[in-house]
Every structure is written in structure tokens, then in C-alpha cells.
Design an enzyme around this catalytic site. Structure first.
Site, PDB file in Angstrom:
ATOM      1  CG  HIS A   1      -1.967  -0.910   1.209  1.00  0.00           C
ATOM      2  ND1 HIS A   1      -3.053  -0.713   0.412  1.00  0.00           N
ATOM      3  CD2 HIS A   1      -2.141  -2.089   1.817  1.00  0.00           C
ATOM      4  CE1 HIS A   1      -3.859  -1.731   0.540  1.00  0.00           C
ATOM      5  NE2 HIS A   1      -3.330  -2.586   1.389  1.00  0.00           N
TER       6      HIS A   1
ATOM      7  CD  GLU B   1      -6.474  -7.842 -10.950  1.00  0.00           C
ATOM      8  OE1 GLU B   1      -5.626  -7.114 -10.416  1.00  0.00           O
ATOM      9  OE2 GLU B   1      -7.644  -7.948 -10.535  1.00  0.00           O
TER      10      GLU B   1
ATOM     11  CG  ASN C   1       0.450  -4.239  -9.088  1.00  0.00           C
ATOM     12  OD1 ASN C   1       1.485  -4.057  -9.712  1.00  0.00           O
ATOM     13  ND2 ASN C   1      -0.375  -3.248  -8.766  1.00  0.00           N
TER      14      ASN C   1
ATOM     15  NE  ARG D   1      -9.661  -2.178  -9.118  1.00  0.00           N
ATOM     16  CZ  ARG D   1      -8.462  -2.364  -8.614  1.00  0.00           C
ATOM     17  NH1 ARG D   1      -7.582  -3.082  -9.276  1.00  0.00           N
ATOM     18  NH2 ARG D   1      -8.121  -1.820  -7.471  1.00  0.00           N
TER      19      ARG D   1
ATOM     20  CB  CYS E   1      -3.914  -0.702 -15.194  1.00  0.00           C
ATOM     21  SG  CYS E   1      -4.841  -2.106 -14.566  1.00  0.00           S
TER      22      CYS E   1
HETATM   23  C1  PEP Z   1      -2.914  -5.047 -10.272  1.00  0.00           C
HETATM   24  O1  PEP Z   1      -3.191  -6.029  -9.583  1.00  0.00           O
HETATM   25  O2  PEP Z   1      -1.925  -4.977 -11.031  1.00  0.00           O
HETATM   26  C2  PEP Z   1      -3.774  -3.854 -10.210  1.00  0.00           C
HETATM   27  C3  PEP Z   1      -3.596  -2.850 -11.040  1.00  0.00           C
HETATM   28  O3  PEP Z   1      -4.724  -3.815  -9.250  1.00  0.00           O
HETATM   29  P1  PEP Z   1      -4.417  -3.543  -7.684  1.00  0.00           P
HETATM   30  O4  PEP Z   1      -2.977  -3.187  -7.536  1.00  0.00           O
HETATM   31  O5  PEP Z   1      -5.342  -2.466  -7.286  1.00  0.00           O
HETATM   32  O6  PEP Z   1      -4.762  -4.878  -7.096  1.00  0.00           O
HETATM   33 MG    MG Z   2      -5.130  -6.214  -8.694  1.00  0.00          MG
END
Ligand code: PEP
Ligand code: MG
Length: 569
Positions: free
Chosen positions: A184, A408, A431, A319, A479
């Protein structure tokens, strides 16, 4: 010169004095019973009074949600029952600090067994407990201190609440001993363009007031910067600021468009964007944070409309709520999940709480209608084409025309063509894709090497998704944080990704990097990265192909972080 090394987030650099955040106090097992009981009782009252006063003052100085969170904690510190329970224990012979801990534990139990609304208050209760106990033990106030001058905040780790409570205008940089590049703190720092170094070994020994130079590009903290280092940091800040002002669209050197979009969390973020072609990820969960219930439909319409208004005719991809796992929300998160990252999170919440998603989609459609624009929408954590189809049906029923999903989960990447058959676009969240491909918790800093988006296996899944998009002629964006890496951005462009969405502070550097490389070079980079045997090899072989001007301007180093003094200005 002493150099601490960690993982940098962003490309920025800053010099300033350390402001240490202090951990919660630990109450020793053996504490003597008070000799003077009445004085001990009085000390408990005074400690609660002082904490309440400090929290009220901070609440008044803060805005919006942060102010509400702090005010709620201040009222908790004024709670007579809590105080009476603590003082009764002191009268029964407990040390004041122990008495407060025990009283707080008793209330915590009560809150938890009552209902979700009260369970949410446990965070406030603990915050008050830690502050009161710290006073009683003459320890520093836990959390980030109220900043009085521009500072480098140093902490073991920061909770979202700690970060929310900071006066960000005075935060020059953040250094944390724990965390990973997708934690975070890192994401918030990147969002705000604050240079950040995570997993900085030795950060725990930094003292308040020490002048340090933080270099996010190199992932270093110089604890005794000389004049030359300070001058280089200033030059780097100026160079990055100049790049951030460039408002040309994303293009390779030979003119292939790669849309450059921003990741945002609030409507205020949308209003403060540097030049970009739109928003590729609006993380709506920020609107739900610190709440005891979901925001009403009307409140959501206002928030989304405000963000859409800020972007005008530019694209905005919203989202739907991604709660659960690393983004817990008290009123939604299911207690007792052993593996929350593999549990009911993201779009899976629609299985149990479909109304949350319906409300959000209706609100977004209404916001679009109010502003006269067509928002795009996408769902997080989609694993199957059937889930993509279900979400598309929900969104279209609400009146939203442009519907996509995030890739993801490896299953979605492997079946990207089938997923794309159900929706208009996909956006790869690297991510989580890295987390699930490498079976590595994105919050475990000690496993950050596995979580690296340069892992060839992760790149293979990105490639499979991009290929599916090219075949069916639908957009495939990225993203996740990897889109903000100016070298990775070239690889992604080479793989055929059509848009890159990133922390706003990264846009200038990525635009600059793309503009210096043609499509053939980007493709070559994608090939060498995927042919590499490891993440380090992938990164290094791509960096060897990066234009030297770009490498130097952006201080793109090899994997082993460079000392600040060696970073080219
Ligand atoms: C990701 O998982 O790459 C993403 C953009 O979403 P978050 O980081 O909000 O899970
Ligand atoms: Mg994510």
C-alpha cells in the site's frame, strides 16, 4: 557516506530531514502495581484527556475521510466507560498501562461480538490504546508524527490509516524498512509522486532530524549526503518536472500510438492529473475505505461524476470494487478466510453481495449520463470467460456500453481470447498477475524477487493476453505498477499492449522512454526479455538495449541498486 539499499518506487529523489514514525508501544510483562493508586488513576485520566485533545486538533486540521477517522478516534478517547474500566483495574492493583491494555481488550471483545458496525471501531480503539499507553510509559507517540517541516518519513511500515493521516504536502520522501514495491505504502507513494524506498535495510536506525538523500531510481538512502549529491538530486527533480509537463500523446519513435493513462483513487486525483490521455484505472475502493457501510448510490454518482468531469472527453476506466485480501474493508471482508488472496475478493464478491456491484454500476452509468460521457468499466479478479460474461451482462444492464475485465489471474491470461470474446477490452493487472503466477503474496517483502514483473513466466502471460487482443482487434492495456517502469513499458509496447496506465508521476518518464525507441526495438526487447532465464537477466538484457540518453536521463540502473553518488544527473 553510508548508503542504505532497498527497492525504489518511482524515479524521484529528495533530500531532507528524517521524521520517524514510531511503532505501537509494547507493554512489558512485569510492571509493578502503583504505589499511589489515586495518582495512578489520575495519570490514566490525564493520558486519555491529552490523547483526545491531540486527536481533536488533528481532526480539525485534516479534511474529508481523514478528519472523520481522527474525530472518531478522539471521541473514543473521551469514552467514559472505557476510562472507568481502566481506572477500576488500576484500583484493583494493575499498572496504568496494563490496565488500559486490558480495558481495551475487553471493549474489543465486546465490539467484535456486537456487529460489523462496532467491529469497525476496533481500529479506533487500538489507536487510542496505543497512544494512551505510550503516554503512560513515556514513549514516543505511535504512528507518523505531525509534520512541521518538509521531511523524509521513515517507518518500519505504514498502514493505510498512517498514510492517510500524514500531511502529504510536507512529505518529501518515504523510507520503510518493510513492505514491497506493490504494498500500500508503495502504491500510494507512487500515486502521489513521492519518492519511496521500501525494504530499506538499516532504516530502523535512522534518527529523527538526520539529513538524508533518498533516490527512488537507485533504491538508495544516503545517510550523509555531500554537496555534490544534494546538487544532483536537485537536477534530477528539475529534469523529471520538465518531463512531466510534456503533453504529447504516447508514441514510439516511429509513431506507433501507445495511450498513456493515469491510475487514480479519488475524484481529487482526477482533478490534479498531469498531461495524459485519460484514466486507465480508477481504483474505486478508496471511496469505501474507513466506512462502516458502502457509500450510498447518490454519493457514488457524485464522486464518479466529479472524476468524469475532470477528464472531459478523455477515456476513464472505472474499476468496480476490489475489496478483500490486500484491500480489506471491515463491512465486506469475510472473517476467517485462511487464504484471503484466494478467497472471495474482487468480482467474486458479486456471488454473495451482488447488490454492491449493481449499485456501483448504476451509479457509474448515472454519472456518465449526468456528465454526457460514456465511462468504461472493468471488473477485478476475473478467472473465467463465464465470469467475464456475467460482469458484462451486469454492466450492460446498468447501461454501460464499454465493458472490460482485468487479467490478473493466470487462468484469464491463458484463456484471454475466450475472455475477450465476452468483453470490449481487457487490462492486465501485473501486480496480481505476478502474485498469482509466482504463488507469492504481494505483501511479503522477503519474496519480492519472485514477485518481480520481469519474471519471464509473468511476461509470457502478458504476451499471451496481448496476442489474443491483436488477433481479435480489441484493446489490451496494462495498469499494474510495471507499466510505470520506463524499460518495462518498452517491452509491453513490443508485446502489442495498446495502453499503459500508471501512477501519474510516472507518465513523463514513460512518455520520454517510448518516444526514443521504435516498434522494432520494442519487439526485440520483448523477445530478449522472454528468452531470459531469470527476472534479473530479462531486465539487464533489455536495459542494454535502452537508448543511452534515456538511461542516463531517467537514471535507469541495472538490478543491483546504484549508489546515489554514481547516478548520472
Ligand atoms: C494489479 O493487480 O496490477 C492492479 C492494477 O490492481 P491492484 O494493484 O489495485 O490490485
Ligand atoms: Mg489487482
Amino acid at each position: 557516506m553510508t548508503l542504505l539499499r532497498g527497492a525504489g518506487v518511482g524515479r524521484g529523489a529528495a533530500v531532507g530531514p528524517v521524521a520517524r514514525a514510531h511503532p505501537a508501544p509494547v507493554v512489558p510483562d512485569r510492571l509493578a502495581a502503583p504505589a499511589d493508586v489515586e495518582a495512578a488513576v489520575a495519570s490514566v485520566g490525564t493520558a486519555f484527556d491529552e490523547v483526545a485533545a491531540v486527536l481533536h486538533a488533528r481532526a480539525e486540521a485534516a479534511e474529508g475521510t481523514v478528519g472523520e477517522v481522527l474525530a472518531a478516534a478522539a471521541f473514543m478517547a473521551e469514552d467514559d466507560e472505557l476510562r472507568d474500566t481502566a481506572t477500576a483495574r488500576v484500583r484493583a492493583g494493575a499498572h496504568p498501562a496494563r490496565a488500559v491494555v486490558e480495558a481495551s481488550a475487553e471493549f474489543e471483545e465486546l465490539f467484535r461480538s456486537a456487529d460489523a458496525l462496532l467491529a469497525e471501531r476496533v481500529t479506533d480503539l487500538r489507536s487510542v490504546r496505543d497512544r494512551v499507553v505510550a503516554r503512560l510509559l513515556a514513549l514516543p507517540e505511535p504512528g507518523v508524527p505531525a509534520l512541521t517541516r518538509p521531511s523524509v518519513v521513515v517507518a518500519d511500515d505504514l498502514s493505510p490509516a498512517d498514510t492517510a493521516a500524514m500531511n502529504l504536502d510536507l512529505v518529501l520522501a518515504i523510507v520503510i524498512a518493510e513492505g514491497g514495491p506493490t504494498s500500500h505504502t508503495a502504491i500510494i507513494a507512487a500515486q502521489l509522486g513521492i519518492p519511496c524506498v521500501v525494504r530499506a535495510a538499516g532504516a530502523a536506525d535512522l534518527e529523527d532530524g538526520t539529513q538524508v538523500a533518498v533516490d527512488a531510481a537507485a533504491g538508495t538512502v544516503d545517510t550523509a549526503p555531500d554537496d555534490a549529491v544534494v546538487a544532483r538530486v536537485a537536477e534530477r527533480r528539475a529534469a523529471l518536472a520538465a518531463l512531466a509537463r510534456d503533453d504529447s500523446p504516447g508514441r514510439t519513435a516511429d509513431g506507433v500510438p501507445v495511450a498513456l493513462l493515469a491510475n487514480i483513487g479519488t475524484a481529487q486525483d482526477a482533478e490534479a492529473l498531469p498531461p495524459c490521455e485519460g484514466v486507465g484505472l480508477f481504483r474505486t475502493e478508496v471511496l469505501y475505505l474507513g466506512r462502516q457501510a458502502a457509500p450510498s448510490e447518490a454519493e457514488q454518482v457524485d464522486a464518479y461524476a466529479r472524476a468524469l468531469r475532470a477528464l472531459g472527453t478523455r477515456k476513464v476506466v472505472v474499476r468496480t470494487l476490489d475489496a478483500g485480501a490486500d484491500k480489506p474493508l471491515a463491512f465486506i471482508t469475510r472473517p476467517g478466510e485462511e487464504n484471503p488472496a484466494l478467497g472471495v475478493r474482487g468480482f467474486r464478491l458479486a456471488r454473495t453481495d451482488a447488490e454492491l456491484t449493481h449499485t456501483q454500476l448504476r451509479a457509474l452509468a448515472a454519472a456518465g449520463a449526468r456528465e454526457g460521457v460514456e465511462p468504461w468499466v472493468m471488473a477485478p479478479m476475473i478467472a473465467t470467460p463465464a465470469e467475464a460474461a456475467q460482469f458484462a451482462a451486469m454492466a450492460r444492464e446498468a447501461g454501460i456500453a464499454r465493458v472490460g475485465v482485468m487479467v490478473e489471474v493466470p487462468a484469464a491470461a491463458l484463456r484471454a481470447a475466450e475472455v475477450l470474446a465476452e468483453v470490449d477490452f481487457v487490462s492486465i493487472g501485473t501486480n496480481d498477475l505476478a502474485q498469482y503466477t509466482m504463488a507469492t503474496d504481494r505483501l511479503r517483502s522477503e519474496l519480492a524477487d519472485l514477485l518481480d514483473p520481469w519474471q519471464p513466466a509473468v511476461l509470457d502471460l502478458v504476451a499471451a493476453t496481448a496476442r489474443a487482443g491483436l488477433l481479435v482487434g480489441k484493446p489490451v492495456g496494462v495498469c499494474g505498477e510495471s507499466a510505470a517502469d520506463p524499460a518495462m513499458a518498452l517491452v509491453l509496447a513490443g508485446l502489442g499492449v495498446t495502453s499503459l496506465s500508471m501512477a501519474p508521476s510516472a507518465l513523463g518518464a514513460v512518455r520520454f522512454s517510448l518516444r526514443h525507441h521504435d516498434r522494432a526495438t520494442c519487439r526485440q526487447m520483448a523477445d530478449v526479455a522472454r528468452a531470459a532465464g531469470s527476472a534479473d537477466e530479462a531486465r539487464e538484457s533489455v536495459l542494454a538495449l535502452v537508448d543511452p540518453v534515456v538511461r542516463e536521463t531517467l537514471a535507469l540502473g541495472v538490478h543491483s541498486p546504484q549508489p546515489v553518488s554514481e547516478v548520472a544527473s
